[in-house]
Design an enzyme around this catalytic site. Structure first.
Site, PDB file in Angstrom:
ATOM      1  N   ASP A   6       0.804  -1.222   0.000  1.00  0.00           N
ATOM      2  CA  ASP A   6       0.000   0.000   0.000  1.00  0.00           C
ATOM      3  C   ASP A   6       0.839   1.276   0.000  1.00  0.00           C
ATOM      4  OD1 ASP A   6      -2.376  -1.487   0.018  1.00  0.00           O
ATOM      5  OD2 ASP A   6      -2.272  -1.707   2.187  1.00  0.00           O
ATOM      6  N   CYS A  46      -0.913  -9.876  -0.657  1.00  0.00           N
ATOM      7  CA  CYS A  46       0.245 -10.034   0.215  1.00  0.00           C
ATOM      8  C   CYS A  46       0.902 -11.415   0.227  1.00  0.00           C
ATOM      9  CB  CYS A  46      -0.106  -9.598   1.628  1.00  0.00           C
ATOM     10  SG  CYS A  46      -1.558 -10.394   2.326  1.00  0.00           S
ATOM     11  N   LYS A  98       3.769  -8.462   9.817  1.00  0.00           N
ATOM     12  CA  LYS A  98       2.880  -9.597   9.572  1.00  0.00           C
ATOM     13  C   LYS A  98       3.192 -10.177   8.199  1.00  0.00           C
ATOM     14  CE  LYS A  98      -0.848  -6.891   7.658  1.00  0.00           C
ATOM     15  NZ  LYS A  98      -2.186  -6.458   7.717  1.00  0.00           N
ATOM     16  N   HIS A 100       1.519 -13.418   6.985  1.00  0.00           N
ATOM     17  CA  HIS A 100       0.440 -14.236   6.422  1.00  0.00           C
ATOM     18  C   HIS A 100       0.992 -15.394   5.597  1.00  0.00           C
ATOM     19  CE1 HIS A 100      -2.732 -11.553   7.701  1.00  0.00           C
ATOM     20  NE2 HIS A 100      -2.098 -10.543   7.145  1.00  0.00           N
TER      21      HIS A 100
END
Length: 116
Positions: A6, A46, A98, A100
């Site tokens: 982003d 992501c 993070k 994921h």
């Protein structure tokens, strides 16, 4: 290596002097380090894009979606990652944030707090 989601190309002052976001530390890193200004991602989401960056493998060879927080990991034990290659060459690596990419380890200490 800083991998950010982003963030637009023009958000950093070093790439856009008219940016209204103060990015002094990132601008200094860009001036003193190596900056890549033309890159591609195999995915716009992501988990797959991180997997591709870390392994050099197209994400679609494994899956296409975001890995759930406690989901099956994206990686196989045989996968070689960029941090492993760098460590073998004497670099110190760290992961912050993070990812994921799956959760397949056991807790060293189980939670002892009880909900109120």
């Amino acid at each position: 290596m800083i991998y950010a989601g982003d963030m637009g190309y023009g958000d950093l002052n070093c790439q856009n002097p008219n940016s209204t976001i103060p990015t002094l530390n990132l601008d200094q890193l860009a001036a003193e380090g190596m900056r890549f200004s033309d890159a591609r991602s195999s995915s716009g989401i992501c988990s797959p894009s991180r997997f591709a960056l870390l392994t050099g493998t197209y994400h679609w060879r494994r899956q296409h979606g975001i890995v759930d927080a406690f989901g099956k990991p994206f990686f196989l034990a045989t996968d070689i990652t960029l941090p492993q290659v760098l460590k073998n060459k004497g670099y110190t690596t760290v992961c912050i944030g993070k990812w994921h990419l799956g959760w397949d380890w056991e807790f060293k200490f189980e939670a002892t707090c009880q909900p109120v």
